[in-house]
Design an enzyme around this catalytic site. Structure first.
Site, PDB file in Angstrom:
ATOM      1  N   ASP A  89      17.903  21.068   0.425  1.00 28.81           N
ATOM      2  CA  ASP A  89      16.753  21.855   0.015  1.00 28.81           C
ATOM      3  C   ASP A  89      16.535  22.868   1.141  1.00 28.81           C
ATOM      4  OD1 ASP A  89      14.278  22.550  -1.322  1.00 28.81           O
ATOM      5  OD2 ASP A  89      13.262  21.415   0.252  1.00 28.81           O
TER       6      ASP A  89
ATOM      7  N   ASP B 199      13.187  25.131   2.136  1.00 27.73           N
ATOM      8  CA  ASP B 199      11.931  25.093   2.889  1.00 27.73           C
ATOM      9  C   ASP B 199      11.561  23.664   3.277  1.00 27.73           C
ATOM     10  OD1 ASP B 199      10.490  27.999   2.374  1.00 27.73           O
ATOM     11  OD2 ASP B 199      11.740  27.377   0.690  1.00 27.73           O
TER      12      ASP B 199
END
Length: 224
Positions: free
Chosen positions: A10, A12
């Site tokens: 992922d 952020d």
């Protein structure tokens, strides 16, 4: 246990600490609106949930507030112009990515962050030439927790999902990885809220500090 042949992240709160740029921009907007500044600890809780959540967290308003859409568009415009002024890889991650590259293990990004922000961010951080694949919501019909993006990433790098590790800081990341048949790792150092309980997400692994990832990967990966 089959060896890990690819690692997907992922974005952020997992691969990159992007909250400092949102903090900079939100405090700029807050000052212009005559409101008090927000601190990093408060703002980082909302970053993984997108721009709308950031505005809600920084301004304490909801979607139906008359200024909400204006403030959101102002924030996104400022962010798109300079998404990596203050953002950085989490501690230990440059060394970790270099090690993966040295042993020819491809790594990539599967994010719910729109492509207009994602690609500019990774370019400004000089990650675009290192990253084997980047999947954004623009590339799929269904975002996480649906596994579509993760499966597409594996197809593009020609690695089986069963030999891929997906790392994220939100329960939807773990759910997506599990649905794709991958092994999963919960990044508890990321943008978790006080209510989050990553130990209950049923991920295969969970780390509290970003510097713990490289030693763990070395124990899981057999160069091929």
């Amino acid at each position: 246990m089959t060896p890990i042949q690819a690692v997907l992240f992922d974005l952020d709160g997992t691969l990159v600490d992007t909250a400092p740029d949102f903090l900079r921009i939100c405090n700029q907007l807050l000052e212009a609106e005559g409101r008090p500044a927000v601190d990093y600890a408060q703002l980082r809780l909302s970053v993984s949930n997108g721009g709308r959540a950031v505005i809600k967290g920084a301004f304490g308003i909801q979607d139906d507030h008359p200024d909400f859409e204006r403030l959101l568009e102002q924030m996104l415009s400022l962010y798109e112009a300079s998404p990596a002024q203050d953002s950085r890889l989490f501690a230990g991650f440059d060394e970790m990515l270099t090690w993966l590259e040295e042993i020819n293990i491809p790594w990539g990004i599967v994010t719910n962050k729109p492509a207009r922000f994602t690609h500019k961010l990774i370019q400004q951080l000089a990650l675009d030439k290192r990253c084997a694949v980047t999947i954004c919501p623009d590339d799929v019909s269904r975002s996480k927790p649906d596994p579509e993006g993760l499966l597409l990433a594996c197809k593009r790098i020609d690695r089986p999902p069963t030999n891929t590790l997906y790392i994220g800081d939100h329960q939807r990341d773990i759910q997506a990885g599990q649905a794709a048949g991958m092994r999963t790792l919960a990044a508890a150092f990321g943008y978790l809220s006080p209510k989050d309980q990553p130990e209950l997400w049923r991920s295969d692994f969970c780390i509290q500090e970003s510097t713990q990832l490289l030693p763990l990967l070395k124990s899981l990966i057999q160069p091929y």
